[in-house]
Design an enzyme around this catalytic site. Structure first.
Site, PDB file in Angstrom:
ATOM      1  N   GLU A   1     -26.215 -50.260  23.898  1.00 17.40           N
ATOM      2  CA  GLU A   1     -27.471 -50.950  24.243  1.00 17.40           C
ATOM      3  C   GLU A   1     -28.449 -49.955  24.902  1.00 17.40           C
ATOM      4  O   GLU A   1     -29.633 -49.906  24.558  1.00 17.40           O
ATOM      5  CB  GLU A   1     -27.174 -52.135  25.165  1.00 17.40           C
ATOM      6  N   HIS A   2     -27.933 -49.129  25.838  1.00 18.02           N
ATOM      7  CA  HIS A   2     -28.796 -48.114  26.458  1.00 18.02           C
ATOM      8  C   HIS A   2     -29.286 -47.104  25.415  1.00 18.02           C
ATOM      9  O   HIS A   2     -30.454 -46.708  25.428  1.00 18.02           O
ATOM     10  CB  HIS A   2     -28.014 -47.355  27.539  1.00 18.02           C
TER      11      HIS A   2
ATOM     12  N   HIS B   1     -22.212 -51.994  25.801  1.00 21.53           N
ATOM     13  CA  HIS B   1     -23.305 -51.836  26.762  1.00 21.53           C
ATOM     14  C   HIS B   1     -23.903 -50.428  26.701  1.00 21.53           C
ATOM     15  O   HIS B   1     -25.126 -50.251  26.769  1.00 21.53           O
ATOM     16  CB  HIS B   1     -22.781 -52.136  28.170  1.00 21.53           C
TER      17      HIS B   1
END
Lengths: 448, 439
Positions: free
Chosen positions: A70-71, A67
């Site tokens: 992803e950022h 995650h």
């Protein structure tokens, strides 16, 4: 169950085959799978790139890295500065975002159909050429910690759910939260993110879904132009996560927090997922969830606990078969005022036992078949929803054929199939039962 | 990949974005019985999406009956005509129709999706729900229990506490000051008579707005409208008065033990029908509405990592207008987040936007607008929303021109009027370090 006979019964929907969406799929020479879904009602296109990697593929001790990456994918490449990706999308009237699950990480843009080439150009760019500055990484780590604060630390229900999953999975990384455990998130580094990126982000580990007002031949030409030149990874790890051992002991947990407004009982059972070429059990479990707890006034738990005994103000059952490995089948009971969680759980178990003895009301089953058919019609109204359906399925081990066979498999399910699946899945040795409640000294409020 | 190439393509796309228009054709339909509706016909998928609004909504609650209209609305699908709650849901599900009833501060919304193959039966069922709700005692008790649970949950949710506190401080005696759900006390006291009265106050023909999109002709829609609405009372309770805004600049801290503080902030805003509305809209897009590109997101999140999300909103309601924002940040960082937001508010009020920002935001807004119309359900929602705002069907063709007509000077002037840094009030829920309630 009391059957209701209605004048309307003659108007029951006949299961006419709904004209399915128009889908084309092909694979580029470098291994990139492409799915094109046509919908020419509006001049809009959605481009999604789905990577076959998610939180359940993280190295031990690095929870949250999928995650976090992803950022960081918005922080620039060899060609684009930090934030420039989204700026280009916006400058073209588009919107973009991304999301991460246990089995996938996906990036999408929604834009006028004539901008597809540009979207492909910049999405292909960041598939192989991410560049990260140390300062950006540290600031973004503070952002994901605030995201965890917002989603989880500030919400006792979310903390409870995290604890429950950790108890459900004894060996599989599905027990680790997608956003990460806080203490591990605090230690994630630029090097961790780049190592994960270099291992998993490549055309042969991705699926491109293009949905909207497009022509499949043009999509193919654009995909060849922009994604075609990218080198595949020669060192993709095999996607084999640690699997669950036989689960032999029921697990129970109590989570107390003064911020709990409404106590409830939540139980999940380990359950089989949709597998390629073998989706029948998952189809039966999809019905089981609707039969037990789909619609309060027209479901077994709603009927028995909300309408008859009135021990609950809300009941629900949930099951999502889209998962690479074993998924869960869940039940929730929110007790009525004055009813304790022990009574609510006993009422739940009584209702399940009665259901296993009584079987399925044929009228309810017919209604669910009708609704399943109708939901295929309604789902065609959202091409972005269809794109998500294909992306999630293909990153969960299914094929385009499996996705297209699913409505027919659902229509073929019999009440006997559902009862057999119910007897298999409703096994307390596979289950976690959790109570979310207030601390003991505050509990008198509950019945006020 | 060469940077020059990307920029060249981006430049070309910018130019192409300008003339975009919504590719829909809105028909104005009046039923034989005199009900007006807007329709976008689209026969590709065999269903219709229908959106109905009854203006006034939960703000028409009688004095001391807060929550009556919300509870009444929730009970529309819990038994009507000859059917009790379970019979109604079984009939609806057998048709695979979908009805959603919601009571907002300004309107009751009814959202329906009906298959073409059994549309008449679905319309009959929806008519029955609107005209003949039973309000059975057991249904009232059951749904009341659910509403009370929601009220108790809201009372423990930091973001909701912040929003409700802001409304309470801002709107004095007006219904806007309190949640449309009501309070535990007011909902517990509601009787069946109160619900019958609530129904009569709001479900009336003189406040209906309707939009439809999908597999239906104008003639069929006309018949549907009469079937649905003929026989409803002509009028209901008088629409609410305007709400006076009572809050001044400052900070209100609501102590709540949780790791992250949630804040709602704002002051009075601009009416939807104000001639400068588009200039304000463009300004707000740059300030805090525009995703990662907005100034607030860049300063609070991207540069400093103080939050996962910060947003500002132009928030016109039927009887008041607000300029609002929200942010969440760890208890030890909220004070800094607020300080950055105050600075951005003041900077925008003083200087407006740059030429580049104006150009970028116009391209984004005009390019994004046609993309909204991408399904029957969203089209019906947009159309009924336009009616509620007093717009004409032609708005879909002129809206982008109005965005393009906004000048740098317009934004500078309007930013100075709309943004009032001294009147900005922050309601903060949590244990924010270094923040205390002022005045």
């Amino acid at each position: 169950m009391r059957p209701i006979r209605l004048a309307l019964a003659a108007l029951l929907v006949t299961a006419l085959p709904a004209r399915a969406e128009t889908v084309t799929d092909f694979t580029l020479g470098n291994g990139l799978e492409v799915v094109v879904i046509e919908d020419h009602r509006a001049p809009v296109v959605v481009q999604m790139v789905w990577y076959r990697v998610g939180a359940a593929d993280e190295p031990a001790g690095k929870s949250g890295i999928a995650h976090f990456l992803e950022h960081l994918m918005f922080k620039g490449t060899d060609d684009l500065g930090p934030g420039e990706f989204s700026a280009i999308v916006q400058a073209n009237g588009g919107s973009d975002n991304a999301f991460t699950s246990w089995d996938y990480t996906a990036y999408f843009q929604r834009v006028a159909a004539d901008r597809l080439g540009l979207m492909m150009e910049i999405e292909a760019d960041r598939m192989r050429d991410l560049r990260l500055a140390d300062g950006d990484v540290l600031t973004e780590r503070a952002v994901i910690l605030e995201e965890r604060n917002q989603r989880t630390e500030n919400d006792p229900g979310a903390l409870f759910s995290e604890q429950r999953r950790a108890a459900q999975y004894q060996n599989h990384p599905y027990g680790i939260p997608i956003i990460g455990w806080k203490h591990e998130m605090e230690g994630l580094t630029r090097a961790d993110a780049l190592a994960f990126y270099e291992t998993y982000y490549a055309p042969n580990n991705a699926i491109l879904v293009v949905a909207g007002d497009v022509d499949p031949d043009e999509v193919r030409a654009l995909a060849e132009e922009h994604y075609g030149p990218l080198a595949p990874s020669g060192a993709l790890p095999e996607r084999a996560r640690p699997q669950e051992p036989p689960q032999l002991a029921e697990r129970r947990l109590k989570f107390a927090d003064p911020r709990v407004a409404q106590p409830y009982v939540l139980r999940t059972y380990l359950a089989p997922e949709r597998d390629p070429g073998a989706q029948q059990t998952a189809a039966a479990l999809t019905y089981l969830a609707q039969i037990l707890g789909g619609e309060g006034a027209n479901s077994v738990l709603g009927d028995k606990l909300q309408f008859e005994a009135r021990t609950a103000i809300y009941t629900s059952a949930f099951y999502d078969g889209l998962s690479l490995d074993d998924t869960t089948f869940g039940l929730v009971v929110v007790p009525a005022p004055g009813v304790g969680l022990d009574e609510a759980e006993a009422a739940l178990d009584n209702a399940l036992a009665e259901f296993l003895a009584e079987g399925i009301d044929p009228e309810l089953f017919a209604t669910l078949k009708t609704q399943t058919h109708a939901s295929e019609i309604f789902s065609r109204d959202s091409v972005q929803g269809l794109a998500r359906r294909y992306g999630a399925a293909l990153t969960s081990g299914l094929t385009v054929e499996d996705v297209q066979a699913w409505p027919d498999i659902l229509q073929a399910v019999t009440p006997e199939d559902v009862m057999e699946a119910a007897r298999d899945v409703l096994n307390r040795s596979n289950a976690v039962t959790g109570w979310l409640e207030r601390p003991a000294d505050e509990r008198t409020e509950v019945t006020q | 990949m060469s940077m020059v190439r990307i920029l060249a393509i981006a430049g070309l796309a910018l130019w192409l974005a300008l003339p975009a228009r919504a590719a829909i054709e809105i028909q104005e339909v009046t039923s034989p019985g005199g009900i007006d509706a807007w329709l976008v016909e689209s026969h590709e998928i065999p269903f219709v999406a229908l959106e109905i609004r009854f203006r006034g909504g939960a703000s028409l609650d009688a004095p001391d009956k807060r929550g009556a209209i919300n509870l009444m609305t929730a009970l529309l699908e819990e038994g009507s005509g000859e059917m009790d709650a379970r019979a109604f849901v079984r009939a609806r599900d057998a048709l695979a129709a979908s009805f959603r009833f919601d009571a907002g501060q300004d309107a009751i919304s009814v959202s329906a999706r009906m298959l073409t193959e059994n549309r008449d039966a679905a319309v009959d069922l929806l008519r029955q729900a609107l005209h003949e709700p039973r309000f059975d005692a057991d249904a009232i008790d059951r749904v009341r229990g659910q509403v009370l649970a929601n009220i108790r949950s809201d009372a423990k949710d930091p973001g909701t506490i912040a929003a409700q506190t802001f409304d309470r401080l801002a709107f004095g005696d007006h219904p806007y000051a309190s949640a449309s759900d009501g309070t535990e006390e007011s909902v517990a006291a509601l009787t069946r008579d109160d619900l019958v009265e609530a129904h009569a106050r709001v479900i009336a023909r003189d406040r209906i707005h309707v939009a439809a999109a999908g597999d239906i002709t104008a003639e069929e829609l006309g018949a549907l409208l009469d079937r649905l609405f003929n026989g409803l009372p002509k009028t209901g309770a008088p629409l609410p008065d305007r709400a006076a805004y009572a809050l001044d600049g400052g900070v209100t801290v609501v102590p709540f033990d949780t790791p992250q503080s949630s804040a709602v902030f704002g002051h009075e805003g601009m009416e939807r029908d104000h001639p400068d509305f588009f200039a304000a809209y463009v300004m707000n897009e740059v300030l805090g509405a525009g995703g990662f590109e907005s100034r607030l997101m860049k300063e609070v999140r991207v540069k400093r990592g103080l939050t996962y999300g910060v947003y500002s909103y132009i928030y016109p309601m039927d009887y008041a207008a607000l300029m609002l924002g929200q942010v969440a940040s760890a208890n030890n960082r909220m004070a800094e987040a607020i300080s950055v937001i105050r600075d951005e508010w003041a900077k925008m009020a003083a200087e407006g936007v740059t030429e580049q920002e104006l150009e970028d935001v116009k391209t984004y807004l005009t390019g994004a607008y046609p993309l909204r119309f991408d399904g029957n359900a969203p089209i019906a929602r947009i159309l009924v929303g336009m009616q509620m705002e007093g717009l004409s069907p032609d708005y879909v063709n002129t809206r982008n021109d109005q965005i393009m007509a906004v000048t740098l000077e317009d934004v500078r002037r309007v930013a100075g009027e709309v943004l009032q840094p001294d009147r900005l009030h922050f309601v903060v829920v949590g244990r924010p370090e270094g923040l205390e309630t002022t005045n």
